[in-house]
Design an enzyme around this catalytic site. Structure first.
Site, PDB file in Angstrom:
ATOM      1  CB  SER A 135      -5.029  -6.973  18.556  1.00 34.86           C
ATOM      2  OG  SER A 135      -4.894  -6.511  19.873  1.00 34.86           O
ATOM      3  CE  LYS A 174       3.542 -10.228  17.402  1.00 32.62           C
ATOM      4  NZ  LYS A 174       2.499  -9.246  17.788  1.00 32.62           N
TER       5      LYS A 174
END
Lengths: 215, 215
Positions: A135, A174
């Site tokens: 992921s 992120k």
DNA sequence: GTATGTTCCGAACATTTGTATCATAACCAG
DNA sequence: CTGGTTATGATACAAATGTTCGGAACATAC
């Protein structure tokens, strides 16, 4: 280092290094004396002073075994460039990452891994998490990678962070940008779209300081 | 370790560890006494005996600073979970990577980096290369990453290798497959197309055994 | 309570260990 | 050879440091 050192000094130096390897503490003057077959403690002292003057080692006055190797000669030095950090289970997209309280970090239950210190320099409370699943490929992080993190609640703009999104109930890695109550989470891969969510829907769990992949 | 240790013993243990970090030698009984605010040297001695009995450390009778930490607590010592490997310049898409002869590896000219041993276990002649540019993002490797490699001429099927393509004159990191005189180089990113070239147009320079990224 | 074991205290003691002194040898330039 | 610096030796001294010991304080069990 200015001058070249004599053979005897060379021998003293390597004796100290060897002694440091075997025991965990430096030798005494007399240890060196017998170890290097020198006839008197004063000769050892004499040469140690020179070695200190030439920058090969450092001595602490009136301190027993107060010898510290410097620079190249440092035996423990190479090992000193290593930090042992705890590894907390796995991080996967679908589950929050739970960080145990720091006073339990040194129990045997928790796996540790030694990292080169340049990864953790200046950081505090660094820990590692094993990545499960694909992921996070957009952050150039794959299955099985070890992510090194520093715990933090207020990341700086641009930091790569591990963020828990309460809406979708997932963890993601992120780049972090804060703009007027909203948080923009930008994938490292520029071709992918950022996620923009209200600040209260995001909890930052740590700042990513490094990645280690073993094949 | 059999029994749990008291708070005071815990404090002594971590004091020794800290002391060992700062200096290069263990503390004296009195160092510990003052450092842990203990009222008497005999109390320190008493607790050190217990710590030794419980296997946390080892003491050498009548030896000043004769304390050796054991196991988990070891700060410096016979710990070999670290390997120092040389770093050879940079690897970029457009230039071959030149590997200096191994007898020059230990000169000061060449930068070294300490790696956790699990990265290099069982490997031989391991070295590292710094990645420049984004040309290897399909292998989950970004700009500035450190790629750990093992030199090899005959890679196994499926290994990730650093290959020099003489046609296009570039280095690339891809998974290696050999089929009847042809070599297929498969990007880690499955959505991208493989490169298929004659075996004599490819020279494998090493097998990738790990990646380290620092931010 | 008494008994028993652990932990702590303070001080004295004995050894280890760094340092100082002085004399002598080795070396080297002039 | 002669004066200088450098290296070595043997020994003595003093500070640093590990060890010991009698007893107090504290806890726990009986």
């Amino acid at each position: 280092m200015g001058t070249k050192i004599s053979g005897k000094q060379q021998s003293i130096l390597s004796f100290i290094r060897d002694f440091l390897e075997q025991h965990q503490f430096p030798p005494t003057i007399r240890d060196i004396q017998y170890g290097c077959k020198i006839s008197s403690t004063s000769v050892v002292d004499y040469n140690l002073r020179i070695l200190q003057r030439e920058g090969y080692l450092r001595r602490f006055a009136d301190v027993s075994r107060g010898i510290e190797l410097l620079g190249e000669n440092q035996v423990t030095g190479a090992r000193r460039d290593v930090v042992s950090v705890p590894v907390f289970g796995v991080i996967a997209a679908g589950q929050p990452l739970s960080i145990p309280p720091s006073d339990t970090w040194h129990t045997e239950e928790i796996d540790h891994v030694d990292l080169p210190s340049f990864l953790t320099e200046g950081k505090d409370g660094v820990f590692a998490v094993r990545v499960k699943g694909e992921s996070m490929i957009d952050a150039l992080i794959g299955d099985g990678d070890l992510v090194i993190m520093e715990p933090t609640n207020n990341p700086q703009t641009g930091d790569m962070v591990a963020a828990w999104l309460s809406d979708t109930e997932e963890v993601t890695l992120k780049h972090f940008y804060m703009t007027s109550g909203m948080v923009r989470l930008q994938p490292a891969n520029a071709t992918m779209d950022p996620i923009i969510v209200p600040a209260d829907k995001v909890s930052v769990q740590g700042r990513v300081v490094g990645v280690v992949r073993s094949m």
